[in-house]
Write a protein that holds these residues in place. Structure first.
Motif, mmCIF file in Angstrom:
data_model
loop_
_atom_site.group_PDB
_atom_site.id
_atom_site.type_symbol
_atom_site.label_atom_id
_atom_site.label_comp_id
_atom_site.label_asym_id
_atom_site.label_seq_id
_atom_site.Cartn_x
_atom_site.Cartn_y
_atom_site.Cartn_z
ATOM 1 N N SER A 264 1.965 -0.611 39.343
ATOM 2 C CA SER A 264 1.506 0.491 38.343
ATOM 3 C C SER A 264 0.514 1.062 38.800
ATOM 4 N N HIS B 25 11.232 4.970 37.393
ATOM 5 C CA HIS B 25 9.876 5.755 37.297
ATOM 6 C C HIS B 25 9.961 7.052 38.122
ATOM 7 N N PRO C 140 1.439 6.851 41.316
ATOM 8 C CA PRO C 140 2.211 6.827 40.023
ATOM 9 C C PRO C 140 2.594 7.988 39.323
ATOM 10 N N PRO D 76 2.865 10.853 36.557
ATOM 11 C CA PRO D 76 2.201 11.116 35.386
ATOM 12 C C PRO D 76 3.084 10.662 34.118
ATOM 13 N N LYS D 77 2.249 9.926 33.177
ATOM 14 C CA LYS D 77 2.850 9.326 32.150
ATOM 15 C C LYS D 77 3.733 10.258 31.196
ATOM 16 N N GLY D 78 5.101 9.641 31.124
ATOM 17 C CA GLY D 78 5.965 10.707 30.243
ATOM 18 C C GLY D 78 6.634 11.701 31.079
ATOM 19 N N TYR E 211 5.199 17.235 32.429
ATOM 20 C CA TYR E 211 4.533 16.085 31.838
ATOM 21 C C TYR E 211 3.517 16.589 30.845
ATOM 22 N N ASP F 259 0.008 16.520 29.080
ATOM 23 C CA ASP F 259 -1.401 16.583 29.528
ATOM 24 C C ASP F 259 -2.233 16.877 28.468
ATOM 25 N N GLN G 35 11.820 13.554 24.027
ATOM 26 C CA GLN G 35 10.797 12.594 24.304
ATOM 27 C C GLN G 35 9.953 12.310 23.063
#
Ligand SMILES: Cc1cc2nc3c(=O)[nH]c(=O)nc-3n(C[C@H](O)[C@H](O)[C@H](O)COP(=O)(O)OP(=O)(O)OC[C@H]3O[C@@H](n4cnc5c(N)ncnc54)[C@H](O)[C@@H]3O)c2cc1C
Length: 318
Positions: A90, A114, A198, A200-202, A228, A230, A316
């Motif tokens: 992660s 991912h 990593p 970016p989340k989502g 993504y 932000d 999402q």
């Protein structure tokens, strides 16, 4: 048997043969660098060899000097420590040894979960058979403007870790491509691994490739989009966009990215970003396409890729 003429000279049908060469399998990265320095340009690194051997065969054709190469020595670096390893985490993201073959990378659980954009780009390269040999490292080091994994590497903001005289150095992918067939790799250096932070989340990604046929052809145009959420962005989202085969090297298109960051996303805003991507592209006419068609396709495919990413981001968040 003369088959055609080139610049007024008869030539023979190219034969599927290679010139002779020495094969060396050094034991350490330091030895590779020593060999590269000693060879004074007569040596060539290879991993899958799917570019190298084709270009060596082309050394026998009238394309010699344009596409053909005739190295005296081939240096095999696949077996060096870490070259065929994939590491994930992660914090560290994805670390891809330079000699990891494309099928292994695309099938890795961490890549599928991912970095699906990367898997999609890898699947766009040629055929399953070719991908058992071809590597992402070789695809990027070849320096082709049409490299299918390059737009994904650009939007995922990969770092290229090279080994040279002074040990390791890191080159961000945005500084790696210098022109057709030219990269930041110095004559004494070689690629050890690709480090991808990593995602970016989502994040949601899409790679769309337009070729003359479904498999086995280089891109006429390739478009990668990563979007993504932000919280720091004015309207809550950011997009990264990169293009292949429409400039002397694979490129990011910050003009289009800025348009998407500056307004709430609507079809008109997506259209403006796609038009900006088209205006940034500087394609050429070649056997695969005219420059004018490439430009038009940059707009179409950018519009389509951003729209698909935006719709998925919306699904999402609900
Ligand atoms: C039939 C066919 C179809 C193809 N279709 C596609 C396609 O659809 N999309 C696409 O993008 N490409 C395509 N290609 C091109 C090719 O397969 C890819 O570029 C492939 O990823 C190259 O990887 P490789 O491991 O085989 O590289 P190699 O051939 O081993 O090396 C490629 C280049 O990188 C250099 N190099 C090798 N190892 C290193 C290292 N460790 N450090 C620095 N430099 C190094 C070599 O000297 C060479 O210049 C196709 C090729 C063929 C033959």
């Amino acid at each position: 048997m003369p088959a055609a003429t080139h610049a007024g000279q008869a030539f023979h049908t190219p034969m599927p043969v290679l010139p002779s060469f020495d094969y060396i399998r050094p034991a350490t990265p330091q030895e590779v660098t020593r060999l590269l320095l000693k060879s004074d340009g007569d040596a060539r690194l290879f991993m899958g060899g799917t570019d190298v051997f084709v270009r060596m065969r082309d050394g026998f054709t009238p394309l010699k000097g344009v596409l053909g190469i005739a190295p005296q020595v081939l240096i095999d670096v696949k077996h060096l420590s870490g070259m065929t390893q994939i590491e994930t985490g992660s914090r560290k993201g994805l670390i891809v040894g330079a000699a990891v073959d494309m099928n292994s990378l695309a099938a890795h659980p961490a890549v599928m979960e991912h970095y699906p954009l990367l898997a999609e780009a890898l699947h766009a390269v040629a055929s399953y058979q070719l991908r058992t040999r071809a590597t992402m490292g070789g695809n990027l080091c070849n320096g082709s403007p049409a490299a299918d994994t390059a737009p994904a590497a650009l939007v995922l903001e990969a770092n290229m870790v090279l080994h040279g005289r002074r040990g390791e150095r890191v080159v961000p992918i945005t500084e790696f491509f210098l022109g057709p067939g030219r990269t930041a790799v110095k004559p004494s250096e070689f690629l050890l691994r690709i480090e991808i932070p990593p995602a970016p989340k989502g994040a949601v990604g899409r790679y769309i490739k337009l070729g003359r046929n479904a498999i086995g052809d280089l891109a006429i145009v390739g478009v990668a989009v990563l979007g993504y959420p932000d919280k720091k962005a004015k309207f809550g989202y950011r997009f990264r966009i990169a293009l292949a085969s429409v400039a002397p090297m694979p490129i990011r298109v910050p003009e289009a990215e800025a348009i998407l960051a500056a307004s709430p996303i609507t079809p008109d805003v997506i259209e403006a970003a796609a038009t900006a991507a088209m205006e940034t592209a500087k394609p050429i006419d070649d056997v695969r396409s005219s420059a004018a068609y490439r430009k038009a396709m940059v707009r179409n495919l950018t519009r389509r890729a951003v729209t698909e990413v935006w719709e998925k981001l919306g699904r999402q968040s609900t």
